[in-house]
Structure formats: structure tokens, C-alpha cells
Design an enzyme around this catalytic site. Structure first.
Site, PDB file in Angstrom:
ATOM      1  N   GLY A 147      35.489   8.587 -60.749  1.00  0.00           N
ATOM      2  CA  GLY A 147      36.307   9.700 -60.258  1.00  0.00           C
ATOM      3  C   GLY A 147      36.635  10.611 -61.416  1.00  0.00           C
ATOM      4  O   GLY A 147      36.493  10.214 -62.575  1.00  0.00           O
ATOM      5  N   CYS A 203      33.197   3.031 -64.049  1.00  0.00           N
ATOM      6  CA  CYS A 203      33.714   4.217 -64.715  1.00  0.00           C
ATOM      7  C   CYS A 203      35.227   4.361 -64.478  1.00  0.00           C
ATOM      8  O   CYS A 203      35.995   3.535 -64.953  1.00  0.00           O
ATOM      9  CB  CYS A 203      32.918   5.455 -64.278  1.00  0.00           C
ATOM     10  SG  CYS A 203      33.180   6.845 -65.384  1.00  0.00           S
ATOM     11  N   TYR A 204      35.657   5.335 -63.700  1.00  0.00           N
ATOM     12  CA  TYR A 204      37.095   5.458 -63.426  1.00  0.00           C
ATOM     13  C   TYR A 204      37.633   4.149 -62.843  1.00  0.00           C
ATOM     14  O   TYR A 204      38.729   3.700 -63.190  1.00  0.00           O
ATOM     15  CB  TYR A 204      37.347   6.608 -62.446  1.00  0.00           C
ATOM     16  CG  TYR A 204      38.812   6.840 -62.152  1.00  0.00           C
ATOM     17  CD1 TYR A 204      39.603   7.561 -63.029  1.00  0.00           C
ATOM     18  CD2 TYR A 204      39.413   6.319 -61.003  1.00  0.00           C
ATOM     19  CE1 TYR A 204      40.960   7.757 -62.779  1.00  0.00           C
ATOM     20  CE2 TYR A 204      40.754   6.511 -60.733  1.00  0.00           C
ATOM     21  CZ  TYR A 204      41.525   7.238 -61.625  1.00  0.00           C
ATOM     22  OH  TYR A 204      42.867   7.437 -61.374  1.00  0.00           O
ATOM     23  N   HIS A 260      27.406   3.991 -65.294  1.00  0.00           N
ATOM     24  CA  HIS A 260      27.110   4.115 -63.858  1.00  0.00           C
ATOM     25  C   HIS A 260      25.826   3.360 -63.485  1.00  0.00           C
ATOM     26  O   HIS A 260      24.739   3.912 -63.584  1.00  0.00           O
ATOM     27  CB  HIS A 260      26.948   5.587 -63.481  1.00  0.00           C
ATOM     28  CG  HIS A 260      28.226   6.352 -63.487  1.00  0.00           C
ATOM     29  ND1 HIS A 260      29.079   6.388 -62.421  1.00  0.00           N
ATOM     30  CD2 HIS A 260      28.816   7.081 -64.457  1.00  0.00           C
ATOM     31  CE1 HIS A 260      30.138   7.120 -62.712  1.00  0.00           C
ATOM     32  NE2 HIS A 260      30.000   7.559 -63.951  1.00  0.00           N
ATOM     33  N   GLU A 306      24.764   2.766 -60.625  1.00  0.00           N
ATOM     34  CA  GLU A 306      24.192   3.310 -59.384  1.00  0.00           C
ATOM     35  C   GLU A 306      23.215   4.454 -59.635  1.00  0.00           C
ATOM     36  O   GLU A 306      22.428   4.811 -58.764  1.00  0.00           O
ATOM     37  CB  GLU A 306      25.320   3.769 -58.441  1.00  0.00           C
ATOM     38  CG  GLU A 306      26.105   5.002 -58.875  1.00  0.00           C
ATOM     39  CD  GLU A 306      27.237   4.719 -59.865  1.00  0.00           C
ATOM     40  OE1 GLU A 306      27.179   3.695 -60.555  1.00  0.00           O
ATOM     41  OE2 GLU A 306      28.168   5.550 -59.960  1.00  0.00           O
ATOM     42  N   ASP A 331      15.914  14.281 -38.293  1.00  0.00           N
ATOM     43  CA  ASP A 331      17.326  13.895 -38.199  1.00  0.00           C
ATOM     44  C   ASP A 331      17.857  13.934 -36.765  1.00  0.00           C
ATOM     45  O   ASP A 331      18.469  12.981 -36.299  1.00  0.00           O
ATOM     46  CB  ASP A 331      18.194  14.801 -39.090  1.00  0.00           C
ATOM     47  CG  ASP A 331      17.704  14.810 -40.531  1.00  0.00           C
ATOM     48  OD1 ASP A 331      16.968  13.866 -40.905  1.00  0.00           O
ATOM     49  OD2 ASP A 331      18.031  15.750 -41.271  1.00  0.00           O
ATOM     50  N   LYS A 347      17.683  10.504 -46.573  1.00  0.00           N
ATOM     51  CA  LYS A 347      16.531  10.803 -45.709  1.00  0.00           C
ATOM     52  C   LYS A 347      15.635   9.568 -45.462  1.00  0.00           C
ATOM     53  O   LYS A 347      15.243   9.306 -44.336  1.00  0.00           O
ATOM     54  CB  LYS A 347      15.697  11.916 -46.351  1.00  0.00           C
ATOM     55  CG  LYS A 347      14.702  12.545 -45.411  1.00  0.00           C
ATOM     56  CD  LYS A 347      15.396  13.590 -44.585  1.00  0.00           C
ATOM     57  CE  LYS A 347      14.494  14.341 -43.666  1.00  0.00           C
ATOM     58  NZ  LYS A 347      15.263  15.402 -42.983  1.00  0.00           N
TER      59      LYS A 347
END
Ligand code: XMP
Length: 520
Positions: free
Chosen positions: A61, A88-89, A175, A177, A233, A376
Site C-alpha cells: 500500500g 511490503c506495506y 513483491h 507477486e 468477456d 483475460k
């Protein structure tokens, strides 16, 4: 164990502190075959306890955790006996709340940084002792909380990761991710599958089951209306909703005469009365109406506006016939949410650009967006799971205004036919060459240029078709794709021979910028 028990047994909760990679965290967890949901940091702890998560991840964040009014969470979260991973945060907050110290870092780290990890930590099992990680922080952990030991550091950051193995609490400054963190997926896998002990039973079919359950619960006996464009979609949204609520769903499919060759019939074959799905399907053949409106119009923005407004008119007329509905469904997916800068817990509804402005015109109570959290490729997986044919699921991105912006200048029925035929040949040959899943986007367009040629013994004065193929990561920038010359030659020869009205074929080499992907 029934499906529901299996899902809740596997659930990992991501607590959102407003970072930019939060959906990515959820995605990486799903890639470990673990079901995952994102909740705001404002979510009550009782609600979290009631979900019996196997693990909790605190995201990054933008704030400083030691400042007043920064997002925080009560200490009890770390005392539930549930493994917690702070990123992180989230890592800094964990230390701050548990009695460690977080301060402004003397050296700000940003980008790919070499990190030394302690491979004895369960978090770093099978991770090499030095590895590249993605850092982005102004603050740093200057002192770990009592009971924690440091398990990773960098040249400038003494606590790149810390753990309290006994309580299964882990804090990572970088991070995992983000794909730039080379071993990031393995670290998250180590957490959710190793530390949390999730078995990895979750698959896309579980997403479908869970969504069906949630949709049924939300919709009850209400009526839902969806504008079906035939794109990936909205098709997957239609499949999912029809599985959940059957005939309570009405799909309106507007054929504006600017679709690709046979596309209208293909959509009808899948979703129409003889198709595989149980829903109310309304096809509006508005081709003539559109051509009449577009006659003589050459200015690109005016064309786009006419096409967009006409769509709303047609949809509105159909909606009026149906009467008030309880929900308007949209196939919004996660990148749409990010694109409009609305990600995270402050997210509000974005009207999908293909149906821009619709919500003002249709009488409904609420919007429902079942694909909102998916990327997607995950939408495609869900589509296959729902039994939607591959040719629809792997469909090329197609703009809302359709061929209208791939015909330079005035749109006429004749020009639409030419570009449809040329585009169909191009797509067929690209698929034959095995390139259909490797090139980002490719299509034929009709230039407004006519030139002299010779065919047989006759002089011709016909149109030039432009072939476009681009590779792109985010559609904001793009490079022209390297389609083999032999393939282009076959396409050229077939278009000239099979499509009347064309005597020249160009290949567009322009990147974006300065070009755009579409022509208008
Ligand atoms: P451009 O031409 O802006 O295209 O480089 C970038 C991407 O967006 C698609 N595109 C649209 N999609 N409605 C859409 O749904 C539109 O009006 C529209 N205009 C462009 C285009 O196909 C490409 O993928």
C-alpha cells in the site's frame, strides 16, 4: 467433502491495503490452485474469522504505517493461529503492530534488487541463496518485532524478510507477486501450499461453481439483462449467468452489420434457441439501420459516435420491450477496472467501453459483474469450463465499433463485405500457419485508396486492403508482428483472387505509437 466445504477449507484471504499489485497477489494464489478472495482492511475481524481461512496475506500500500490515520489492522489478526504473510506495506504493518520498528529508509530501493535469502525458512524452500526480487519502498523495517528473525536481506535493506516460524507469521519487504521477482511464485506457493497447508484442490471449475452459487444468492428470483457482443468477456459472462439462473437471464445481441464474417450467426448458434445455453436470446438485426446512419460520414470520431449512440438506441428499444429488470450484467474484467484507474477497494463501476453510457438508459436496480476479478486468460479458462466453443473463447480482441473503424472513410455494405472476406482469409491463413495464439492481434482493414491494376487482360481500379498484426502487452504500445513473408504472400494471393473489389494488399509495419492498432 462437498464442493462448498472443499472451497472454504482451501480459502486464503488477501487483505487489501491499497497497493497496486493486489489483484496480482490473488492471481498468483489462484495459480497455486488455492481459492482466494480479496477484502478491504476495513473488514471486521469477526467476518474474517467466520470464513475460516487457511491463510491471510496482507498486501502492499502507498502509506507509511507509523503515520496517524494510515490503514491498519488490530493485533488480534496475528493471534488467531492462522498463518499470515505480509507483503511490503503489509510486512511493515505486521512489524509495527507487533512491536518492531518501521522508519523512512536511508536508501530507497526501487526495481530489481539482489536479495540474499535464508533457504532454511519454509518461505524460501528451494529458492537459491541469492535471487532477484522486485522492491518498491520508501520505508524499511529497522527492527523486527519480538520473536521474529531475519530471513532475507539486501545490501541496503537489513530486513528484506522476517519470520516467526512458531506462529507462522512472515513478512516480506519485496513483491513476490510481481514477475520480476524471479522466484516469487515459488515463495507464494511455499506460503499457501507449505506453511498454510492448502492441498491445491481449487481449479477453474471451482470458480465456476462458486460464482454460480454467488449469482444465485444475489439474483434470487430477479431478472437480469446482458448486452452480448459476441466477444470473449460478454460471452463468458452470458455462459456463467445462464448456468446460474437460466431463463431469468435475457441477452440482447445487436448485429450492427459491422461484425466479422459469419460472426452474428456464430454467436446465435452458441447462445440462440438451438444453442447449448438456457437463456432468453434476442438478436436484433440492425444492419440496415446502421448503414443508413453511416452513409456519407467519413470523420472517424463522428463514425464512432454514431455507432455508439445507435447501439444505445437499439438496446434501449429492446430493454423497453422487456420492461424493468433487477440487474444489468456486464462482462467487465479486471484489466478494465485497472484501465480506468479504479482498482482496489475504492473501485466503482466502469461502464464497459463497448456499451458506454448504457446504465443511464436502462431501468435496472444494480449492476452485476461476475468476471470482475479475473484476468483475460482466466476468463478464457472459465469459458472453456462452461463449454463455450474454443473459436469463441480464443476470439481476437474486437473493438465495439467493429469494422466501422477498420474501413477508412465512408462505411457501405459493399465495403463491409470486402473487409469481412479479406479478414476471414487472413485469419484462416494465420491459423493454418499456427500463429493464431502467438500474435497479439491481427486483422484486415480496408483503406480508402483505389489504384490501377491489371487482372487477366483487364485494367482494374480497385481498393487496397491493409493487413495488420501486432504484438502487445497492454494495448497501450504495440510492435508490428513478424508474420512470415510466405504466409503474407498466400494471404495476398487469396485476397486478390477471392475478394472482388480488391487489387492490392499492403502490410502495415507501423508500431504504436505513432500509429494506433486500429485505423480510426
Ligand atoms: P487502438 O486503436 O486505440 O486500440 O490502438 C487499442 C486496443 O483497443 C481496441 N479498441 C477498442 N475496443 N471499443 C473497444 O472495445 C473501442 O472503441 C475500441 N477502439 C479500439 C483495439 O482493437 C485494440 O485492441
Amino acid at each position: 467433502m462437498n464442493m462448498e466445504e472443499k472451497l472454504s477449507a482451501e480459502k486464503v484471504i488477501v487483505i487489501d491495503f491499497g497497493g497496486q499489485y493486489n489483484q496480482l497477489v490473488a492471481r498468483r494464489v489462484r495459480e497455486c490452485n488455492v481459492y482466494c478472495e480479496i477484502y478491504s482492511y476495513k473488514t471486521d475481524i469477526e467476518q474474517i474469522k467466520a470464513m475460516h481461512p487457511k491463510g491471510i496475506i496482507l498486501t502492499g500500500g502507498p502509506n507509511s504505517c507509523y503515520e496517524e490515520n494510515s490503514p491498519t489492522y488490530q493485533k488480534e489478526l496475528f493471534e488467531l493461529g492462522i498463518p499470515v504473510l505480509g507483503l511490503c506495506y503489509g510486512a511493515q504493518l505486521m512489524m509495527h503492530v507487533l512491536g518492531g520498528k518501521v522508519e523512512k529508509a536511508p536508501v530507497r530501493e526501487y526495481g530489481k534488487i539482489q536479495v540474499a535469502v535464508d533457504s532454511h525458512s519454509p518461505l524460501f524452500a528451494d529458492v537459491p541463496e541469492t535471487t532477484i526480487c522486485w522492491m518498491s519502498h520508501n520505508d524499511y523495517i529497522s527492527q523486527t518485532a519480538p520473536g521474529f528473525s531475519v530471513c532475507a536481506h539486501t545490501a541496503d535493506c537489513p530486513v528484506a524478510a522476517a519470520e516467526c516460524a512458531e506462529k507462522k507469521l512472515y513478512a516480506i519487504q519485496f513483491h513476490p507477486e510481481v514477475l520480476h521477482t524471479v522466484e516469487g511464485t515459488k515463495m507464494l506457493y511455499n506460503f499457501v501450499r507449505g506453511v498454510c497447508g492448502c492441498t491445491g484442490a481449487w481449479r477453474m471449475d471451482s470458480f465456476v461453481e462458486e460464482s454460480v452459487r454467488q449469482i444465485r444468492e444475489k439474483v434470487g428470483s430477479g431478472k437480469v439483462l446482458l448486452a452480448l457482443s459476441g466477444g470473449v468477456d460478454s460471452s463468458v459472462a452470458a455462459g456463467l449467468l445462464s448456468k446460474a439462473i437460466g431463463k431469468q437471464l435475457t441477452c440482447v445481441f445487436v448485429d450492427h452489420g459491422l461484425l466479422r464474417k459469419d460472426e452474428g450467426d456464430e454467436v446465435e448458434a452458441v447462445f440462440g434457441p438451438n444453442g447449448d445455453f438456457d437463456l432468453n436470446f434476442i438478436r436484433v438485426n440492425a444492419q440496415e439501420r446502421y448503414y443508413a446512419k453511416l452513409a456519407g460520414v467519413t470523420e472517424p470520431e463522428t463514425k464512432r459516435k454514431i455507432i455508439g449512440e445507435e447501439f444505445i438506441r437499439v438496446f434501449e428499444e429492446e430493454a423497453k420491450k422487456i420492461g424493468a429488470v433487477d440487474f444489468l450484467a456486464q462482462g467487465t474484467i479486471y484489466p478494465d477496472v485497472v484501465e480506468s484507474g479504479l482498482g482496489g477497494e475504492s473501485a466503482v463501476i466502469k461502464s464497459h467501453h463497448n456499451v458506454g453510457g448504457l446504465p443511464d438508459y436502462v431501468d435496472f436496480k444494480e449492476i452485476i459483474e461476475p468476471l470482475r476479478d479475473l484476468f483475460k486468460d482466466e476468463v478464457r479458462k472459465a469459458g472453456l469450463e462452461l463449454g463455450i466453443p474454443e473459436r469463441l473463447v480464443f476470439r481476437q480482441p474486437f473493438p465495439g465499433p467493429g469494422l466501422g473503424i477498420r474501413i477508412i472513410g465512408e462505411v457501405t455494405a459493399k465495403k463491409v463485405r470486402i473487409v469481412q472476406e479479406a479478414d476471414a482469409i487472413y485469419r484462416e491463413e494465420i491459423a493454418k500457419a499456427g500463429l493464431d495464439r502467438t500474435i497479439g492481434q491481427y486483422f484486415a482493414a480496408l483503406t480508402n485508396m483505389r489504384s490501377v491494376g491489371v487482372m487477366g487482360d483487364e485494367r482494374t481500379y480497385d481498393y487496397a486492403v491493409a493487413l495488420r498484426a501486432v504484438n502487445t502487452v497492454d494495448f497501450m504500445t504495440a510492435e508490428s508482428a513478424d508474420v512470415p513473408f510466405e504466409v503474407l504472400q498466400v494471404v495476398m494471393s487469396r485476397i486478390i483472387n477471392e475478394v472482388r473489389g480488391v487489387n492490392r494488399v499492403f502490410y502495415d509495419l507501423t508500431s504504436k505509437p505513432p500509429g494506433t492498432i486500429e485505423f480510426e
